[in-house]
Design an enzyme around this catalytic site. Structure first.
Site, short mmCIF file in Angstrom:
data_model
loop_
_atom_site.label_atom_id
_atom_site.label_comp_id
_atom_site.label_asym_id
_atom_site.label_seq_id
_atom_site.Cartn_x
_atom_site.Cartn_y
_atom_site.Cartn_z
N TYR A 196 0.87 -1.17 -0.08
CA TYR A 196 0.12 -0.04 -0.06
C TYR A 196 0.77 1.24 0.03
CZ TYR A 196 -3.50 3.37 1.61
OH TYR A 196 -4.00 4.76 1.81
N ASP A 203 9.38 2.95 -0.36
CA ASP A 203 8.24 3.56 0.66
C ASP A 203 8.41 3.10 1.92
OD1 ASP A 203 5.95 4.67 1.77
OD2 ASP A 203 4.51 3.64 0.43
N LYS A 223 4.22 8.90 8.85
CA LYS A 223 4.08 8.40 10.20
C LYS A 223 4.95 8.76 11.28
CE LYS A 223 1.15 4.64 8.29
NZ LYS A 223 1.18 4.25 7.06
C1 LIG Z 1 0.43 4.86 5.83
C2 LIG Z 1 1.30 4.44 4.45
C3 LIG Z 1 1.06 5.17 3.32
C4 LIG Z 1 0.14 6.39 3.26
O1 LIG Z 1 0.34 7.57 4.19
P1 LIG Z 1 -0.85 8.49 4.73
O2 LIG Z 1 -0.40 9.26 5.71
O3 LIG Z 1 -2.03 7.58 5.45
O4 LIG Z 1 -1.29 9.01 3.54
C5 LIG Z 1 1.96 5.22 2.25
N1 LIG Z 1 2.74 3.95 2.30
C6 LIG Z 1 2.91 3.36 3.28
C7 LIG Z 1 3.79 2.18 3.26
C8 LIG Z 1 2.21 3.26 4.37
O5 LIG Z 1 2.29 2.43 5.42
#
Ligand SMILES: *Cc1c(COP(=O)(O)O)cnc(C)c1O
Length: 430
Positions: A144, A239, A267
């Site tokens: 994701y 990511d 995060k």
């Molecule tokens: C949470 C997450 C996102 C999205 O971040 P948001 O602040 O919720 O938009 C993107 N990539 C990864 C791997 C994530 O865990």
């Protein structure tokens, strides 16, 4: 029938909030039942509106690595608020934050702050496309990367087909530029680059997956991916919105000793305030406005509250021994859970790294999305509710990772294991 406090609150929420929640996983659709409404939190615990305590292993999906309401973080936010909430002009705290991240993560030469992880990944992909002049992107099944159009795509019916949207509202014309490959699969990678190598702008990957429960892929997968991107002129985007400063100070890239071209963060770096960032090679990053022609912007990007909270948090994360202590807590819990499952004869597999862990109701540890999907989700739902009833708050989905904070005490871990002993017993009927 009388409703619980949470049921009343959920009904009220649903009157004017779509589905009663502002992010879908919070609705408990994956496990059934009513979400717990939180009134406050401190350290390792969250409290519902009736004052009931839960030991929290979600940690706002990762940011709460210091536990909730860490005094130094809260003091930093209060001081920042006294100085003004937002200016739409540069502040020294943004430079401080960029310097800290670039110091810790050597692959980051230049960086840009955003307000969420979604913005970071979306911008990194636009940048990779602008830099390479190519359209096609590669992602992996079960990873994701936020909710932007190009990323809400799954594999087509044939392995190397064009992608199909996983959400209504995503044009097929966008999805056709996204190739989705099985995670942790070296031969699929090689086949994709053989066929499309010269058309691929970038590959975006969760270097350790945390959005299909948790999967630590093989070193061979990462080595091959890095080599194929280099050979074909494709930008490798790690990511690390979830794994950054979570699986270890240097993130997954330090763990695998891989230098990505771009990295996205989120995060943890805001300590709980809305934030994201993307950064990497100078030559690529210099393509964004105002230096280059790839547009990217944000009214609240680099918000002073988030920057100063993040700085206070990094002061704690960089203390010698922090990640050793965090990892020891995670290992103790996860090994304890595995021993209890074994004792009760429940099929159970786990993985963990730093302050992140995965729990599966499966005989063997899943290595890709297909295997995660085969784990027993009904058993998970029963386990989840059994634990919740005993005051243990796990992610309300079998497809999410779990998170440890430095504030989780031995007593918290013992309480969690005591609860798990009972719940595994119920699941096995022993
Ligand atoms: C949470 C997450 C996102 C999205 O971040 P948001 O602040 O919720 O938009 C993107 N990539 C990864 C791997 C994530 O865990």
């Amino acid at each position: 029938m009388t409703l619980t406090a949470d049921q009343v609150l959920f009904e009220k929420a649903k009157r004017h909030i779509a589905g009663g929640v502002n992010s879908p996983v919070r609705a408990f659709a994956g496990v059934g039942g009513t979400p717990v409404f939180i009134s406050r939190a401190a350290g390792s615990k969250m409290y519902d509106t009736t004052g009931r305590a839960y030991i929290d292993y979600v940690g706002s999906w990762g940011p709460m690595i210091l536990g909730h309401t860490h005094p130094k973080v809260i003091a930093a936010v209060k001081a920042a608020a006294d100085d003004g909430l937002s200016f739409g002009a540069p502040t020294p705290s943004e430079t401080t934050m960029a310097d800290i991240i670039a110091d810790i993560v050597p692959s980051v030469e230049l960086l840009r702050m955003t307000s969420s992880g979604t913005e970071a990944t979306m911008s990194a992909i636009r940048l990779a496309r602008g830099y390479t002049g190519r359209d096609k992107i590669v992602k992996f099944e079960g990873c994701y990367h936020g909710h932007s159009d190009s990323l809400l795509v799954k594999a087509g019916s044939g392995m190397l087909d064009i992608g199909e949207p996983t959400s209504q509202g995503v044009p097929a014309d966008f999805a056709k530029h996204t190739l989705t490959l099985p995670y942790n699969d070296v031969s699929a990678l090689q086949a994709a680059f053989e066929k499309f190598g010269s058309e691929i702008a970038c590959v975006i990957v969760e270097p350790i997956a945390g959005n299909m429960n948790m999967i630590i892929p093989s070193q061979h997968f990462h080595d091959t991916l890095r080599q194929l991107c280099t050979d074909n002129g494709a930008v490798l985007i790690f990511d690390e919105v979830m794994t950054g400063f979570r699986v270890g100070l240097g993130g997954a890239q330090a763990y695998f000793n891989i230098t990505p071209d771009l990295t996205t963060f989120g995060k943890i770096i805001g300590a709980g305030l809305p934030v994201g960032a993307f950064g990497g090679k100078r030559e690529i990053m210099e393509c964004i406005a105002p230096l280059g022609g790839v547009y990217q912007a944000g009214t609240l990007s680099g918000n002073p509250l988030a920057m100063r909270a993040g700085k206070a948090m990094f002061d704690e994360l960089t203390v010698e021994g922090f990640y050793e202590a965090l990892s020891a807590k995670t290992a103790k819990l996860v090994q304890g859970l595995q021993a209890l499952a074994d004792k009760h004869g429940v099929d159970f597999a786990t993985c963990h790294l730093g302050g992140m862990f995965g729990l599966f109701f499966a005989k063997t540890l899943p290595q890709n999305f297909g295997e995660v999907s085969q784990a027993d989700s009904q058993k998970f739902a029963k386990f989840f509710h059994g634990m919740l009833d005993r005051g243990i708050y796990l992610a309300p989905s079998a497809f999410e990772a779990a998170f440890m904070s430095i504030m989780h005490s031995d007593e918290d871990i013992q309480k969690t294991l005591l609860a798990a002993d009972e719940v595994f017993g119920e699941l096995s009927g022993t």
